[in-house]
Design a protein around this motif. Structure first.
Motif, short mmCIF file in Angstrom:
data_model
loop_
_atom_site.label_atom_id
_atom_site.label_comp_id
_atom_site.label_asym_id
_atom_site.label_seq_id
_atom_site.Cartn_x
_atom_site.Cartn_y
_atom_site.Cartn_z
N ILE A 69 -16.82 98.03 4.70
CA ILE A 69 -16.95 96.74 5.37
C ILE A 69 -16.99 95.57 4.38
O ILE A 69 -16.60 94.45 4.70
CB ILE A 69 -18.19 96.72 6.29
N HIS A 70 -17.44 95.83 3.16
CA HIS A 70 -17.57 94.77 2.17
C HIS A 70 -16.39 94.71 1.20
O HIS A 70 -16.38 93.88 0.28
CB HIS A 70 -18.85 94.98 1.36
N ARG A 71 -15.40 95.56 1.39
CA ARG A 71 -14.31 95.65 0.43
C ARG A 71 -13.11 94.81 0.87
O ARG A 71 -12.74 94.80 2.04
CB ARG A 71 -13.88 97.11 0.23
N ASP A 123 -18.60 102.64 4.04
CA ASP A 123 -18.65 101.88 2.78
C ASP A 123 -17.38 101.05 2.53
O ASP A 123 -16.96 100.88 1.39
CB ASP A 123 -18.87 102.84 1.61
N ASN A 140 -10.32 95.56 6.16
CA ASN A 140 -11.14 96.78 6.18
C ASN A 140 -12.23 96.75 7.25
O ASN A 140 -12.43 97.75 7.96
CB ASN A 140 -11.73 97.04 4.79
N PRO A 141 -12.97 95.65 7.41
CA PRO A 141 -13.92 95.60 8.52
C PRO A 141 -13.26 95.79 9.89
O PRO A 141 -13.86 96.38 10.79
CB PRO A 141 -14.55 94.21 8.39
N THR A 168 -12.34 83.65 3.75
CA THR A 168 -12.60 84.19 2.41
C THR A 168 -11.72 83.52 1.38
O THR A 168 -12.18 83.15 0.28
CB THR A 168 -12.37 85.71 2.38
N SER A 203 -14.47 90.31 -1.83
CA SER A 203 -15.25 90.76 -0.69
C SER A 203 -15.17 89.74 0.44
O SER A 203 -15.33 88.54 0.21
CB SER A 203 -16.72 90.93 -1.12
N ARG A 261 -15.97 89.11 8.20
CA ARG A 261 -16.45 90.43 8.65
C ARG A 261 -16.80 90.39 10.14
O ARG A 261 -16.54 91.34 10.88
CB ARG A 261 -17.69 90.85 7.85
N THR A 264 -16.00 87.27 3.46
CA THR A 264 -17.19 86.51 3.82
C THR A 264 -17.82 87.09 5.09
O THR A 264 -17.20 87.88 5.82
CB THR A 264 -16.83 85.04 4.09
N ALA A 265 -19.04 86.66 5.36
CA ALA A 265 -19.72 87.11 6.58
C ALA A 265 -18.90 86.75 7.81
O ALA A 265 -18.80 87.53 8.77
CB ALA A 265 -21.11 86.48 6.67
N SER A 284 -14.67 92.46 12.95
CA SER A 284 -15.37 93.49 13.73
C SER A 284 -15.19 93.25 15.23
O SER A 284 -14.94 94.18 16.01
CB SER A 284 -16.86 93.51 13.38
#
Length: 318
Positions: A61-63, A59, A17-18, A141, A255, A261, A257-258, A265
């Motif tokens: 990016i965290h999914r 809404d 998703n990100p 993740t 979700s 993401r 991980t950073a 991105s």
């Protein structure tokens, strides 16, 4: 290039998703129209496309999972399906495609590039098994999910003084088992890339018991054998009271991980930029911590696992 599309294919992975969000927003920033393709190559063949705007990816990016949804599409190996996909793309005025997925997805992407349609791949799979990149979206993740689960299982294992066998995903690749096993201090890690001996597993458990350990953790990749098979061998040969936990599809969710993401991105934006620069094919990867653009690998071989990490894990679990 003014119109591009994005699809996700194969198994879902946290971070898809990100990546979709980055593609849509980078594309719009560059003055492009972006289309989403529902259900991967199946939707590509059916012409199941829809226009995406900034709000389409709000809404997410965290999914975990993929908002575009995903599906296996064996028929895309056939030339007839590939030609139909090209017809649908051209009829919609789409000039370039971004494919987020694993090795099977890239095989489909490579077929489109052979027929002259610009296609860029983004590696998205929890298995971390794509040649040309050190990391794939979703791997970090998945490892963190496994580590968190095993840390909880360890509490019960210690309380009851038992041996626990944890079966994780990895049919052909042992990366999840290896990384998570090292990070939780497992006594033994069984992966497809290295031979194993049940007697060695037993010896390691016995060694731990002699120095006062009250529990043991064995991590096995599903490509080696089932966790139940290992447990039965341990009970039959050494009389060890053993419990099995199969983490299964739990590893694909959650979700991102950073880190996932971040790389999703970066890769999403880079894919858009490559199409704008006139690139016609290839995949975005990470090598030595930097983004690289590499051709689709015609040999269809996975990224090799770093066995030095395996030997490190064995030396630390004495």
């Amino acid at each position: 290039m003014k119109k591009i599309a994005v699809l996700t294919s194969g198994g879902d992975a946290p971070g898809m998703n990100p990546a979709i969000r980055a593609i849509v927003r980078r594309g719009i920033f560059q003055g492009m129209e972006i289309f989403g393709v529902r259900l991967g190559f199946e939707g590509l063949v059916r012409g199941d496309y829809f226009s995406m705007d900034l709000g389409s990816v709000g809404d997410i990016i965290h999914r975990g999972g993929t908002m575009l949804r995903s599906a296996r599409c064996p028929q895309f190996r056939e030339e007839e399906s590939q030609q139909e996909a090209l017809r649908q793309l051209r009829a919609a005025g789409i000039e370039g495609l971004i494919v987020i997925g694993g090795d099977g997805s890239f095989q489909g992407a490579a077929q489109l590039t052979k027929r002259g349609f610009p296609t860029i791949g983004i590696p998205g799979t929890i298995d971390n098994d794509i040649r040309g990149t050190e990391y794939t979206i979703g791997f970090d993740t998945a490892v963190n999910t496994v580590v968190e689960a095993i840390d909880k299982i360890r509490d019960t294992a210690s309380s009851h003084e038992r041996t626990y066998v944890i079966e994780v995903m990895g049919r052909d690749a042992g990366d999840i088992a290896l990384w998570s096993g090292l990070c939780v201090g497992a006594e033994s890690i069984l992966i497809p890339e290295a031979p194993y001996d049940v007697e060695d597993v037993i010896a390691r458990i016995d060694h731990g018991n002699r120095r006062g350990k009250r529990h043991s953790i064995i991590v096995v990749a599903e490509g080696v054998c089932s966790g139940m098979e290992i447990a039965k061998s341990l009970e039959a040969r050494a009389g060890l009271e053993t419990r099995v936990t199969v983490l299964g599809h739990l590893q694909r969710g959650g979700s991102p991980t950073a880190y996932d993401r971040m790389i999703a991105s970066k890769m999403g934006a880079q894919a858009v930029d490559l199409l704008l620069e006139g690139e016609k094919e290839g995949m975005i990867g990470i090598q030595s911590g930097k983004l690289v653009h590499v051709s689709f690998d015609p040999t269809n071989k996975r990224q090799g696992l770093d066995l030095s990490v395996y030997h490190l894990a064995r030396s630390l679990s004495i």
